[in-house]
Design a protein around this motif. Structure first.
Motif, PDB file in Angstrom:
ATOM      1  N   GLU A  17       0.707  -1.200   0.185  1.00 55.64           N
ATOM      2  CA  GLU A  17       0.178   0.007   0.060  1.00 55.64           C
ATOM      3  C   GLU A  17       0.874   1.282  -0.043  1.00 55.64           C
ATOM      4  O   GLU A  17       0.407   2.273  -0.332  1.00 55.64           O
ATOM      5  N   SER A  18       2.031   1.164   0.406  1.00 55.50           N
ATOM      6  CA  SER A  18       2.941   2.420   0.467  1.00 55.50           C
ATOM      7  C   SER A  18       3.499   2.865  -0.914  1.00 55.50           C
ATOM      8  O   SER A  18       3.741   1.984  -1.619  1.00 55.50           O
ATOM      9  N   CYS A  19       3.556   4.177  -1.009  1.00 55.50           N
ATOM     10  CA  CYS A  19       4.078   4.822  -2.039  1.00 55.50           C
ATOM     11  C   CYS A  19       4.959   6.114  -1.957  1.00 55.50           C
ATOM     12  O   CYS A  19       5.024   6.478  -0.852  1.00 55.50           O
ATOM     13  N   VAL A  20       5.809   6.376  -2.690  1.00 54.38           N
ATOM     14  CA  VAL A  20       6.899   7.512  -2.536  1.00 54.38           C
ATOM     15  C   VAL A  20       5.829   8.778  -2.919  1.00 54.38           C
ATOM     16  O   VAL A  20       5.510   8.965  -3.972  1.00 54.38           O
ATOM     17  N   ARG A  21       5.716   9.396  -2.006  1.00 54.98           N
ATOM     18  CA  ARG A  21       4.972  10.922  -2.254  1.00 54.98           C
ATOM     19  C   ARG A  21       6.050  12.007  -2.488  1.00 54.98           C
ATOM     20  O   ARG A  21       6.656  12.428  -1.626  1.00 54.98           O
ATOM     21  N   LEU A  22       5.511  12.752  -3.730  1.00 52.41           N
ATOM     22  CA  LEU A  22       6.350  14.058  -3.807  1.00 52.41           C
ATOM     23  C   LEU A  22       5.528  15.001  -3.010  1.00 52.41           C
ATOM     24  O   LEU A  22       4.270  15.210  -3.082  1.00 52.41           O
ATOM     25  N   ARG A  23       6.136  15.980  -2.231  1.00 48.14           N
ATOM     26  CA  ARG A  23       5.536  16.889  -1.532  1.00 48.14           C
ATOM     27  C   ARG A  23       6.420  18.177  -1.208  1.00 48.14           C
ATOM     28  O   ARG A  23       7.478  18.262  -1.539  1.00 48.14           O
ATOM     29  N   GLU A  24       5.626  19.151  -0.363  1.00 53.94           N
ATOM     30  CA  GLU A  24       6.171  20.418  -0.070  1.00 53.94           C
ATOM     31  C   GLU A  24       6.563  20.350   1.416  1.00 53.94           C
ATOM     32  O   GLU A  24       5.889  19.734   2.247  1.00 53.94           O
ATOM     33  N   TYR A  25       7.802  20.896   1.629  1.00 55.90           N
ATOM     34  CA  TYR A  25       8.088  21.000   3.156  1.00 55.90           C
ATOM     35  C   TYR A  25       8.531  22.308   3.286  1.00 55.90           C
ATOM     36  O   TYR A  25       9.118  23.068   2.471  1.00 55.90           O
ATOM     37  N   LYS A  26       7.909  22.780   4.550  1.00 56.11           N
ATOM     38  CA  LYS A  26       8.150  24.416   4.959  1.00 56.11           C
ATOM     39  C   LYS A  26       9.483  24.200   5.913  1.00 56.11           C
ATOM     40  O   LYS A  26       9.318  23.316   6.799  1.00 56.11           O
ATOM     41  N   LEU A  37      10.879  21.074  -2.011  1.00 57.99           N
ATOM     42  CA  LEU A  37      10.310  20.056  -2.557  1.00 57.99           C
ATOM     43  C   LEU A  37      11.014  18.737  -1.863  1.00 57.99           C
ATOM     44  O   LEU A  37      12.321  18.839  -1.881  1.00 57.99           O
ATOM     45  N   GLY A  38      10.322  17.660  -1.491  1.00 49.96           N
ATOM     46  CA  GLY A  38      10.878  16.366  -1.022  1.00 49.96           C
ATOM     47  C   GLY A  38       9.952  15.242  -1.254  1.00 49.96           C
ATOM     48  O   GLY A  38       9.269  15.372  -1.974  1.00 49.96           O
ATOM     49  N   LEU A  39      10.422  13.974  -0.358  1.00 52.56           N
ATOM     50  CA  LEU A  39       9.733  12.952  -0.549  1.00 52.56           C
ATOM     51  C   LEU A  39       9.325  12.640   0.807  1.00 52.56           C
ATOM     52  O   LEU A  39       9.609  12.931   1.726  1.00 52.56           O
ATOM     53  N   GLY A  40       8.128  11.604   0.948  1.00 47.77           N
ATOM     54  CA  GLY A  40       7.588  11.151   2.035  1.00 47.77           C
ATOM     55  C   GLY A  40       7.176   9.603   1.660  1.00 47.77           C
ATOM     56  O   GLY A  40       7.109   9.424   0.544  1.00 47.77           O
ATOM     57  N   ILE A  41       6.816   8.861   2.688  1.00 48.65           N
ATOM     58  CA  ILE A  41       6.168   7.477   2.428  1.00 48.65           C
ATOM     59  C   ILE A  41       4.776   8.029   2.977  1.00 48.65           C
ATOM     60  O   ILE A  41       4.505   8.121   3.869  1.00 48.65           O
TER      61      ILE A  41
END
Length: 95
Positions: free
Chosen positions: A22-31, A42-46
Motif C-alpha cells: 500500500e505504501s508509495c513514495v509521495r512528492l511533497r512540499e516541506y516548509k 520539495l521532497g519525498l515522503g512515504i
C-alpha cells in the motif's frame, strides 16, 4: 500522468523503504525555517494513495504519488538526485 526521473541507486533505496504493497513514495512540499526566513522545499515522503486527491505513476517497480494540486503548482516532470551531502533532491524539470 506525471513523470519522475530517478537514478537506479535511489530506486534501490526507495524499494527498501517501502514496507508494504500500500505504501508509495509521495512528492511533497516541506516548509523549512520560520517567520520571514521560511521557505518551501520539495521532497519525498512515504504515504498511501488517496484515489480522490492523488495521481500515481510507476518508475520500474516503485510507485510514486503526488496530489493533483501539487502537480498544478510545481509541474508534471521531476528529477530525483543526490546532493553532495547525499541528501535527496527533488527538482521540477520544466515542461
Amino acid at each position: 500522468m506525471f513523470e519522475v526521473t530517478v537514478p537506479e541507486e535511489m530506486l534501490e533505496k526507495l524499494r527498501d523503504m517501502l514496507d508494504d504493497e500500500e505504501s508509495c513514495v509521495r512528492l511533497r512540499e516541506y516548509k523549512t525555517g520560520g517567520g520571514c526566513h521560511s521557505k518551501i522545499v520539495l521532497g519525498l515522503g512515504i504515504d498511501e494513495l488517496d484515489e480522490d486527491e492523488d495521481e500515481r505513476v510507476q518508475v520500474e517497480d516503485v510507485p510514486f504519488i503526488a496530489e493533483k494540486d501539487f502537480l498544478l503548482k510545481h509541474g508534471r516532470k521531476y528529477t530525483l538526485s543526490f546532493s553532495d551531502k547525499k541528501e535527496v533532491v527533488l527538482t521540477p524539470a520544466g515542461e
